[in-house]
Write a protein that holds these residues in place. Structure first.
Motif, PDB file in Angstrom:
ATOM      1  N   ILE A   1      22.550  36.345  42.942  1.00 27.85           N
ATOM      2  CA  ILE A   1      21.893  37.782  42.678  1.00 27.85           C
ATOM      3  C   ILE A   1      22.067  37.893  43.455  1.00 27.85           C
ATOM      4  CG2 ILE A   1      19.758  38.744  42.951  1.00 27.85           C
ATOM      5  CD1 ILE A   1      17.939  37.170  40.149  1.00 27.85           C
ATOM      6  N   GLU A   2      21.014  37.340  45.144  1.00 29.96           N
ATOM      7  CA  GLU A   2      22.587  37.609  45.993  1.00 29.96           C
ATOM      8  C   GLU A   2      24.206  38.269  45.915  1.00 29.96           C
ATOM      9  OE1 GLU A   2      20.624  38.196  48.733  1.00 29.96           O
ATOM     10  OE2 GLU A   2      18.712  37.795  47.098  1.00 29.96           O
ATOM     11  N   GLN A   3      24.951  37.078  44.803  1.00 27.63           N
ATOM     12  CA  GLN A   3      26.569  37.609  45.253  1.00 27.63           C
ATOM     13  C   GLN A   3      26.428  38.938  44.344  1.00 27.63           C
ATOM     14  OE1 GLN A   3      28.563  35.534  46.974  1.00 27.63           O
ATOM     15  NE2 GLN A   3      29.646  37.702  46.320  1.00 27.63           N
ATOM     16  N   ALA A   4      25.819  39.450  43.878  1.00 30.79           N
ATOM     17  CA  ALA A   4      25.838  40.681  42.602  1.00 30.79           C
ATOM     18  C   ALA A   4      25.643  41.945  43.753  1.00 30.79           C
ATOM     19  CB  ALA A   4      25.172  41.269  41.341  1.00 30.79           C
ATOM     20  N   LYS A   5      24.469  41.484  44.275  1.00 32.73           N
ATOM     21  CA  LYS A   5      24.041  42.134  45.352  1.00 32.73           C
ATOM     22  C   LYS A   5      25.224  42.372  46.531  1.00 32.73           C
ATOM     23  CE  LYS A   5      18.358  41.671  44.880  1.00 32.73           C
ATOM     24  NZ  LYS A   5      17.685  40.655  45.937  1.00 32.73           N
ATOM     25  N   LYS A   6      25.628  41.704  47.244  1.00 32.49           N
ATOM     26  CA  LYS A   6      26.490  42.174  48.302  1.00 32.49           C
ATOM     27  C   LYS A   6      27.681  42.837  47.228  1.00 32.49           C
ATOM     28  CE  LYS A   6      28.263  37.646  50.028  1.00 32.49           C
ATOM     29  NZ  LYS A   6      27.925  36.465  50.698  1.00 32.49           N
ATOM     30  N   ASP A   7      28.611  42.264  46.192  1.00 36.45           N
ATOM     31  CA  ASP A   7      28.896  42.789  45.851  1.00 36.45           C
ATOM     32  C   ASP A   7      29.150  44.156  45.525  1.00 36.45           C
ATOM     33  OD1 ASP A   7      30.479  40.051  45.892  1.00 36.45           O
ATOM     34  OD2 ASP A   7      30.360  39.962  43.592  1.00 36.45           O
ATOM     35  N   GLN A   8      27.880  44.071  44.789  1.00 40.57           N
ATOM     36  CA  GLN A   8      27.614  46.063  44.607  1.00 40.57           C
ATOM     37  C   GLN A   8      27.749  46.466  45.886  1.00 40.57           C
ATOM     38  OE1 GLN A   8      25.791  48.470  44.555  1.00 40.57           O
ATOM     39  NE2 GLN A   8      26.543  49.342  43.378  1.00 40.57           N
ATOM     40  N   ALA A   9      27.340  46.257  47.419  1.00 40.97           N
ATOM     41  CA  ALA A   9      27.042  47.132  48.252  1.00 40.97           C
ATOM     42  C   ALA A   9      28.614  47.374  48.329  1.00 40.97           C
ATOM     43  CB  ALA A   9      25.933  46.021  49.287  1.00 40.97           C
ATOM     44  N   ALA A  10      29.917  45.973  48.619  1.00 39.76           N
ATOM     45  CA  ALA A  10      30.828  46.461  48.288  1.00 39.76           C
ATOM     46  C   ALA A  10      32.199  46.660  47.748  1.00 39.76           C
ATOM     47  CB  ALA A  10      31.078  44.678  49.241  1.00 39.76           C
ATOM     48  N   GLY A  11      31.577  47.566  46.651  1.00 40.37           N
ATOM     49  CA  GLY A  11      31.682  48.558  45.327  1.00 40.37           C
ATOM     50  C   GLY A  11      33.401  46.681  44.499  1.00 40.37           C
ATOM     51  N   LYS A  12      32.062  45.819  45.279  1.00 38.71           N
ATOM     52  CA  LYS A  12      33.168  44.841  44.008  1.00 38.71           C
ATOM     53  C   LYS A  12      32.197  44.279  43.131  1.00 38.71           C
ATOM     54  CE  LYS A  12      36.135  42.680  47.463  1.00 38.71           C
ATOM     55  NZ  LYS A  12      36.350  41.521  48.331  1.00 38.71           N
ATOM     56  N   PHE A  13      32.763  43.719  41.543  1.00 41.49           N
ATOM     57  CA  PHE A  13      32.451  43.255  40.386  1.00 41.49           C
ATOM     58  C   PHE A  13      32.914  42.551  40.043  1.00 41.49           C
ATOM     59  CE2 PHE A  13      31.298  43.865  35.442  1.00 41.49           C
ATOM     60  CZ  PHE A  13      30.144  43.614  35.589  1.00 41.49           C
ATOM     61  N   GLN A  14      32.263  41.129  40.177  1.00 41.47           N
ATOM     62  CA  GLN A  14      32.295  39.914  38.715  1.00 41.47           C
ATOM     63  C   GLN A  14      34.185  39.366  39.877  1.00 41.47           C
ATOM     64  OE1 GLN A  14      32.568  40.143  34.609  1.00 41.47           O
ATOM     65  NE2 GLN A  14      30.074  40.118  34.778  1.00 41.47           N
ATOM     66  N   SER A  15      34.829  39.390  38.939  1.00 38.94           N
ATOM     67  CA  SER A  15      36.173  38.414  39.612  1.00 38.94           C
ATOM     68  C   SER A  15      36.939  39.289  40.665  1.00 38.94           C
ATOM     69  CB  SER A  15      37.205  38.006  38.360  1.00 38.94           C
ATOM     70  OG  SER A  15      37.260  39.405  37.664  1.00 38.94           O
ATOM     71  N   ASP A  16      36.294  40.473  41.223  1.00 44.40           N
ATOM     72  CA  ASP A  16      37.878  40.838  42.102  1.00 44.40           C
ATOM     73  C   ASP A  16      36.837  39.764  43.297  1.00 44.40           C
ATOM     74  OD1 ASP A  16      38.286  42.534  40.607  1.00 44.40           O
ATOM     75  OD2 ASP A  16      37.086  44.372  40.838  1.00 44.40           O
ATOM     76  N   SER A  17      35.294  39.503  42.947  1.00 50.44           N
ATOM     77  CA  SER A  17      34.958  39.108  44.551  1.00 50.44           C
ATOM     78  C   SER A  17      35.033  37.666  44.404  1.00 50.44           C
ATOM     79  CB  SER A  17      33.466  39.230  44.444  1.00 50.44           C
ATOM     80  OG  SER A  17      32.477  38.440  44.595  1.00 50.44           O
ATOM     81  N   ALA A  18      36.140  37.054  45.680  1.00 45.63           N
ATOM     82  CA  ALA A  18      36.217  35.243  46.221  1.00 45.63           C
ATOM     83  C   ALA A  18      34.872  35.186  45.434  1.00 45.63           C
ATOM     84  CB  ALA A  18      36.666  35.018  47.018  1.00 45.63           C
ATOM     85  N   GLY A  19      33.617  35.139  46.130  1.00 46.05           N
ATOM     86  CA  GLY A  19      32.157  34.699  45.714  1.00 46.05           C
ATOM     87  C   GLY A  19      31.304  34.439  44.066  1.00 46.05           C
ATOM     88  N   PHE A  20      31.673  35.897  43.602  1.00 48.93           N
ATOM     89  CA  PHE A  20      31.610  35.670  41.825  1.00 48.93           C
ATOM     90  C   PHE A  20      32.464  34.412  41.296  1.00 48.93           C
ATOM     91  CE2 PHE A  20      32.819  36.355  37.760  1.00 48.93           C
ATOM     92  CZ  PHE A  20      31.494  36.423  37.653  1.00 48.93           C
ATOM     93  N   ARG A  21      33.484  34.299  41.654  1.00 49.66           N
ATOM     94  CA  ARG A  21      34.616  33.537  41.139  1.00 49.66           C
ATOM     95  C   ARG A  21      34.247  32.080  41.477  1.00 49.66           C
ATOM     96  NH1 ARG A  21      38.171  37.258  42.806  1.00 49.66           N
ATOM     97  NH2 ARG A  21      38.902  35.945  44.255  1.00 49.66           N
ATOM     98  N   ASN A  22      34.013  31.772  43.049  1.00 46.58           N
ATOM     99  CA  ASN A  22      33.671  30.527  43.014  1.00 46.58           C
ATOM    100  C   ASN A  22      31.970  29.995  43.036  1.00 46.58           C
ATOM    101  OD1 ASN A  22      35.610  29.772  45.186  1.00 46.58           O
ATOM    102  ND2 ASN A  22      34.805  30.815  47.068  1.00 46.58           N
ATOM    103  N   LEU A  23      30.903  30.975  42.754  1.00 48.55           N
ATOM    104  CA  LEU A  23      29.968  30.998  42.143  1.00 48.55           C
ATOM    105  C   LEU A  23      30.198  30.574  40.173  1.00 48.55           C
ATOM    106  CD1 LEU A  23      27.342  32.972  42.936  1.00 48.55           C
ATOM    107  CD2 LEU A  23      27.260  30.448  42.803  1.00 48.55           C
ATOM    108  N   VAL A  24      31.414  31.111  39.523  1.00 48.19           N
ATOM    109  CA  VAL A  24      31.524  30.629  38.669  1.00 48.19           C
ATOM    110  C   VAL A  24      32.137  29.142  38.401  1.00 48.19           C
ATOM    111  CG1 VAL A  24      32.951  31.586  36.102  1.00 48.19           C
ATOM    112  CG2 VAL A  24      31.625  33.159  38.086  1.00 48.19           C
ATOM    113  N   LYS A  25      33.483  28.969  39.347  1.00 40.85           N
ATOM    114  CA  LYS A  25      34.057  27.287  39.176  1.00 40.85           C
ATOM    115  C   LYS A  25      32.533  26.547  39.101  1.00 40.85           C
ATOM    116  CE  LYS A  25      37.946  24.948  39.369  1.00 40.85           C
ATOM    117  NZ  LYS A  25      38.276  24.989  38.156  1.00 40.85           N
ATOM    118  N   SER A  26      31.579  26.715  40.203  1.00 45.62           N
ATOM    119  CA  SER A  26      30.620  25.389  40.986  1.00 45.62           C
ATOM    120  C   SER A  26      29.685  25.360  39.268  1.00 45.62           C
ATOM    121  CB  SER A  26      30.270  26.218  41.955  1.00 45.62           C
ATOM    122  OG  SER A  26      28.905  24.776  41.889  1.00 45.62           O
TER     123      SER A  26
END
Length: 189
Positions: free
Chosen positions: A52-77
């Protein structure tokens, strides 16, 4: 890019080039889509909060899912916690293939490939095709034409879908909270 294949997700990747068994280079287990079993980094509740926190950060940065390194790391883990031990399955499979001195026929028909009766094709020490299965009988990887393909298991696909649901809902909520109704993503089928 993930490709749908009979309701499972597959990912084709160039080999990592770091290790090799016979003529077959090892897959890149650090790749975003080529998961292997790891211990969970946190509890499912903490994962949910982190997603949830990653989604909020990504939305604020204008990124979505795999555009975000943080999201990719969360998915992998998150997904690797339920992944089969691909690294061990592939290592043991290749060891067994190279121990077997029986030559496979050079030609196969399409039905052999479609119905899985061909598990590998080897001429001398040159493996041109191999399939790797987990203890549930699900194909988890294949090697063909110098490329590795990772196949998502039912457990991996379900866990990844769960993550996407949490993330997409949080991302859309953050977009609405920021007054960006046009920037929300419609994830309903």
């Amino acid at each position: 890019m993930r490709v749908g294949n009979d309701k499972s997700l597959v990912q084709s990747r160039q080999p990592s080039g770091t290790e090799k068994r016979g003529s077959v280079p090892s897959p890149d287990y650090t790749d975003f889509h080529f998961n292997t079993k790891t211990a969970p980094a946190m509890s499912d509740e903490k994962y949910k909060t982190a997603i949830i926190e990653q989604a909020k950060k990504d939305q604020a940065a204008g990124k979505f899912q795999s555009d975000s390194a943080g999201f990719r790391n969360l998915v992998k883990s998150y997904v690797s916690a339920v992944s089969p031990d691909r690294k061990n399955i592939i290592s043991q499979g290749l060891r067994a293939i190279y121990k077997n001195t029986r030559q496979e026929p050079k030609t196969f028909n399409l039905l052999d490939y479609m119905f899985g009766s061909v598990k590998y094709s080897k001429e001398a020490n040159d493996v041109s095709y191999a399939e790797f299965y987990d203890s549930n009988g699900e194909m988890v990887a294949s090697f063909s034409n110098g490329r590795w393909i990772s196949y998502g298991t039912k457990a991996e696909d379900a866990r990844e879908s769960q993550l996407w649901g949490i993330y997409n809902q949080a991302w859309n909520s953050a977009a609405r909270a920021n007054g960006g109704t046009s920037s929300s993503i419609d994830v309903t089928g």
